[in-house]
Design a protein around this motif. Structure first.
Motif, mmCIF file in Angstrom:
data_model
loop_
_atom_site.group_PDB
_atom_site.id
_atom_site.type_symbol
_atom_site.label_atom_id
_atom_site.label_comp_id
_atom_site.label_asym_id
_atom_site.label_seq_id
_atom_site.Cartn_x
_atom_site.Cartn_y
_atom_site.Cartn_z
ATOM 1 N N ALA A 178 0.839 -1.202 0.000
ATOM 2 C CA ALA A 178 0.000 0.000 0.000
ATOM 3 C C ALA A 178 0.870 1.247 0.000
ATOM 4 O O ALA A 178 0.576 2.225 -0.699
ATOM 5 N N MET A 179 1.956 1.205 0.768
ATOM 6 C CA MET A 179 2.838 2.366 0.830
ATOM 7 C C MET A 179 3.487 2.622 -0.533
ATOM 8 O O MET A 179 3.538 3.761 -1.019
ATOM 9 N N LEU A 180 3.921 1.538 -1.166
ATOM 10 C CA LEU A 180 4.542 1.644 -2.490
ATOM 11 C C LEU A 180 3.534 2.204 -3.491
ATOM 12 O O LEU A 180 3.830 3.113 -4.276
ATOM 13 N N LEU A 181 2.334 1.668 -3.429
ATOM 14 C CA LEU A 181 1.267 2.095 -4.332
ATOM 15 C C LEU A 181 0.941 3.573 -4.107
ATOM 16 O O LEU A 181 0.712 4.333 -5.056
ATOM 17 N N ALA A 182 0.941 3.987 -2.819
ATOM 18 C CA ALA A 182 0.663 5.390 -2.498
ATOM 19 C C ALA A 182 1.695 6.295 -3.153
ATOM 20 O O ALA A 182 1.355 7.336 -3.717
ATOM 21 N N VAL A 183 2.961 5.878 -3.097
ATOM 22 C CA VAL A 183 4.027 6.679 -3.717
ATOM 23 C C VAL A 183 3.808 6.757 -5.227
ATOM 24 O O VAL A 183 3.914 7.831 -5.832
ATOM 25 N N VAL A 184 3.463 5.615 -5.838
ATOM 26 C CA VAL A 184 3.264 5.589 -7.291
ATOM 27 C C VAL A 184 2.117 6.513 -7.687
ATOM 28 O O VAL A 184 2.238 7.334 -8.616
ATOM 29 N N ILE A 185 0.998 6.407 -6.961
ATOM 30 C CA ILE A 185 -0.155 7.250 -7.306
ATOM 31 C C ILE A 185 0.168 8.725 -7.076
ATOM 32 O O ILE A 185 -0.201 9.592 -7.870
ATOM 33 N N ALA A 186 0.890 9.009 -5.994
ATOM 34 C CA ALA A 186 1.263 10.403 -5.718
ATOM 35 C C ALA A 186 2.154 10.948 -6.832
ATOM 36 O O ALA A 186 1.982 12.091 -7.275
ATOM 37 N N LEU A 187 3.090 10.118 -7.277
ATOM 38 C CA LEU A 187 3.965 10.543 -8.383
ATOM 39 C C LEU A 187 3.140 10.843 -9.623
ATOM 40 O O LEU A 187 3.314 11.895 -10.266
ATOM 41 N N ALA A 188 2.235 9.933 -9.961
ATOM 42 C CA ALA A 188 1.408 10.134 -11.151
ATOM 43 C C ALA A 188 0.597 11.412 -11.018
ATOM 44 O O ALA A 188 0.510 12.217 -11.957
ATOM 45 N N THR A 189 0.010 11.632 -9.813
ATOM 46 C CA THR A 189 -0.803 12.832 -9.576
ATOM 47 C C THR A 189 0.016 14.098 -9.788
ATOM 48 O O THR A 189 -0.393 15.008 -10.522
ATOM 49 N N VAL A 190 1.190 14.143 -9.156
ATOM 50 C CA VAL A 190 1.990 15.368 -9.221
ATOM 51 C C VAL A 190 2.510 15.605 -10.628
ATOM 52 O O VAL A 190 2.446 16.727 -11.146
ATOM 53 N N TRP A 191 3.020 14.553 -11.265
ATOM 54 C CA TRP A 191 3.555 14.733 -12.614
ATOM 55 C C TRP A 191 2.470 15.208 -13.577
ATOM 56 O O TRP A 191 2.670 16.164 -14.335
ATOM 57 N N ALA A 192 1.319 14.539 -13.517
ATOM 58 C CA ALA A 192 0.230 14.942 -14.414
ATOM 59 C C ALA A 192 -0.198 16.373 -14.123
ATOM 60 O O ALA A 192 -0.416 17.182 -15.039
ATOM 61 N N ALA A 193 -0.302 16.710 -12.818
ATOM 62 C CA ALA A 193 -0.746 18.056 -12.437
ATOM 63 C C ALA A 193 0.210 19.107 -12.977
ATOM 64 O O ALA A 193 -0.220 20.133 -13.521
#
Lengths: 304, 267
Positions: B212-227
């Motif tokens: 879950a922690m790894l997944l959270a980092v991945v989703i956060a990265l995707a969110t920030v990069w896309a934003a």
């Protein structure tokens, strides 16, 4: 004596039109916030109450964008936000902080967009400052009837829901078992909460309206356990903080050489926080006195 | 989009997303959404104070977020913690309002502190951001086991000698450190969205903590990069996209979890 009076009330305080409006609006807003806030604190919904202020930021900045008075934006969107929170179950203790947080996140995102568009597409400047930090000294006198009407609606909602609301605040299960209209009372309370958040956003800004909602009731509830007495005490603390805040903000113009007033919201919040800390002193003094009494009784029994 | 000054932004945004994912995982696990909202937002006052005194914004942010963390932790020991958090927050914001009234701070600068500024980070700030970021991750790594224990089963943790109060304080300080480095990029308000949305989505998708922690980092990265990419193209504030994408990630995560449950129920 006259010298002292002019020292405390700097020249023009009693004759200034903006001060009259500020005192009128401030008093009404303080009362509504205090009454609603007592329930917010007792129900442990400070976070939801605070989240609504950020929802109100989005509303106020959106209203600015389409040229409406921010007050309608504040109230309108925080009512929608309250409805969403109630729908997805802010009353369930488990997971509600998460849900509140997500609603909050979307609202902040919208506020960011609206404020950006305000700054770039409209000619009005100062939207960010006014919405975030309030405009009690620049509010038109013509706004007072609207403020009073919204306040009456909020107080009316609380008055209608008072008994079932109190019951469901103490225990939802008992209230449901007794057949109290828990759901309706909860909805009325959320309506009052959104109105009160909208009104205090106008007075001291969305960023600080949490102070009037949470501060006086929290202090009052540390002083007394009775809900009725807490309501009165919270109103008195709220009104006192607002009046003193307006006075100090007015006077602060004459402090120092810079001839620059400090914001009224700063003083109101500082006084509210001080009131909360002072109420804690009273509580701990009382607790210590009880502890000493118990210890003393134990010792005298041991001696006997 | 990938020219010199934007490279700094991409680098900082990546650090921010990793921190938000890791720290945010525990924020969601412990249910401390309110402190995680209050600390970054209150730190905004520190930035205002720093600009009044003419010192580095990072110093102001650091001092105020640490003050907020310690204040919330200490006062929250007695009295209701949600009330204390709310009051600590508004007190700092009031100070921020007072600071701002004393400066000739331009409105766009207030705005960028609250809602983020893609180009708000200079190359000289990259080093302190990286150092504090690594310190944050290291602190979480060291605290991982006791923090996990006290978040999930506080009674067991207490029995094993893990003090709940100390864990709470340590965790709040980690949040404060994370705040200091992330606020200049995503803003005081949106840091919170990033710490809640992606980890909540990850938690909805898997029950295994490390995954879950790894997944959270991945989703956060995707969110920030896309934003950042969309904000760069459209000129709209980056905070809007972070807020909306974060919530969308959570909605998708919940929908995915519901679908999987549904599939399992029918087979």
């Amino acid at each position: 004596m006259g010298g002292l009076a002019t020292r405390v009330f700097e020249p023009g305080f009693f004759t200034s039109g903006p001060v009259h409006v500020a005192i009128a609006i401030g008093t009404v807003v303080a009362v509504v916030s205090a009454v609603t806030g007592v329930f917010t604190v007792m129900r442990g919904q400070s976070f939801a109450g605070h989240a609504l202020t950020d929802v109100a930021t989005a509303g106020g900045s959106g209203a600015f964008l389409i040229g409406m008075s921010p007050l309608f934006g504040f109230v309108g969107l925080s009512a929608v936000g309250a409805g969403v929170l109630e729908m997805i179950g802010v009353q369930r203790a488990r997971g509600r902080d998460l849900v509140t947080g997500l609603v909050l996140g979307v609202a902040i995102g919208l506020a960011a967009l609206f404020l950006y568009l305000d700054a770039t597409t409209t000619a009005t400047s100062g939207a960010t400052q006014q919405i975030l930090f309030g405009s009690i000294f620049t509010t038109q006198a013509s706004t007072i009837p609207v403020v009073v009407a919204f306040s009456a609606a909020a107080l009316g909602a609380i008055a209608i829901a008072y008994r079932p609301l109190l019951l469901s605040t103490v225990s939802t299960d008992i209230a449901a078992a007794r057949g109290a209209p828990v759901r309706a009372a909860g909805l009325l309370y959320m309506l009052a909460l959104s109105l009160s958040v909208g009104l205090s956003s106008l007075a001291i800004g969305t960023i600080l309206s949490t102070a009037l909602l949470i501060g006086p009731p929290a202090a009052a509830l540390r002083l007394t356990r009775s809900a009725g007495r807490a309501l009165v005490a919270a109103c008195l603390i709220g009104i006192g903080a607002t009046w003193l805040g307006v006075l100090l903000a007015y006077d602060s113009f004459y402090w120092g050489a810079s001839r620059q007033a400090l914001p009224v919201s700063f003083f109101i919040v500082a006084i509210v926080f001080a009131a909360y800390l002072l109420s804690g002193l009273r509580v701990s003094a009382g607790a210590r006195a009880r502890a000493v009494a118990v210890a003393g009784a134990g010792q005298s029994r041991a001696a006997a | 989009m990938f020219s010199g000054f934007m490279m700094t932004t991409w680098a900082v945004a990546t650090i921010v997303a990793v921190i938000a994912g890791v720290v945010g995982f525990f924020v969601v696990l412990r249910g401390s959404a309110f402190p995680a909202h209050a600390i970054p937002k209150g730190a905004f006052a520190g930035a205002a104070g720093a600009s009044l005194l003419g010192i580095n914004t990072l110093v102001g942010l650091g001092a105020f977020s640490l003050l907020a963390a310690l204040g919330i932790g200490r006062l929250g020991r007695r009295g209701r913690s949600d009330v204390v958090t709310a009051l600590a927050l508004v007190l700092m914001l009031a100070l921020g309002a007072a600071f701002l009234s004393r400066t000739s701070q331009y409105e766009p600068e207030i705005f960028s502190l609250l809602f983020g500024e893609v180009l708000g980070v200079s190359t000289t700030e990259l080093v302190p951001v990286a150092v504090i970021g690594i310190a944050c991750i290291a602190a979480v790594a060291v605290l991982y086991r006791p923090l996990m224990l006290s978040s999930v089963v506080p009674e067991v943790a207490e029995a094993k000698g893990v003090r709940d109060y100390r864990m709470q304080m340590a965790f709040l300080v980690v949040v404060a450190a994370a705040t200091t480095v992330t606020v200049p990029v995503v803003g005081a308000l949106l840091m919170f969205s990033l710490m809640i949305g992606p980890p909540a989505a990850a938690r909805a998708l898997t029950r295994r903590p490390a995954l879950a922690m790894l997944l959270a980092v991945v989703i956060a990265l995707a969110t920030v990069w896309a934003a950042i990419a969309i904000s760069y193209r459209s000129n709209w504030p980056v905070g809007f996209f972070v807020g909306v994408f974060g919530a969308a990630a959570y909605a998708l995560g919940r929908a995915g979890a519901a679908l999987r449950r549904h599939g399992r129920a029918t087979t």
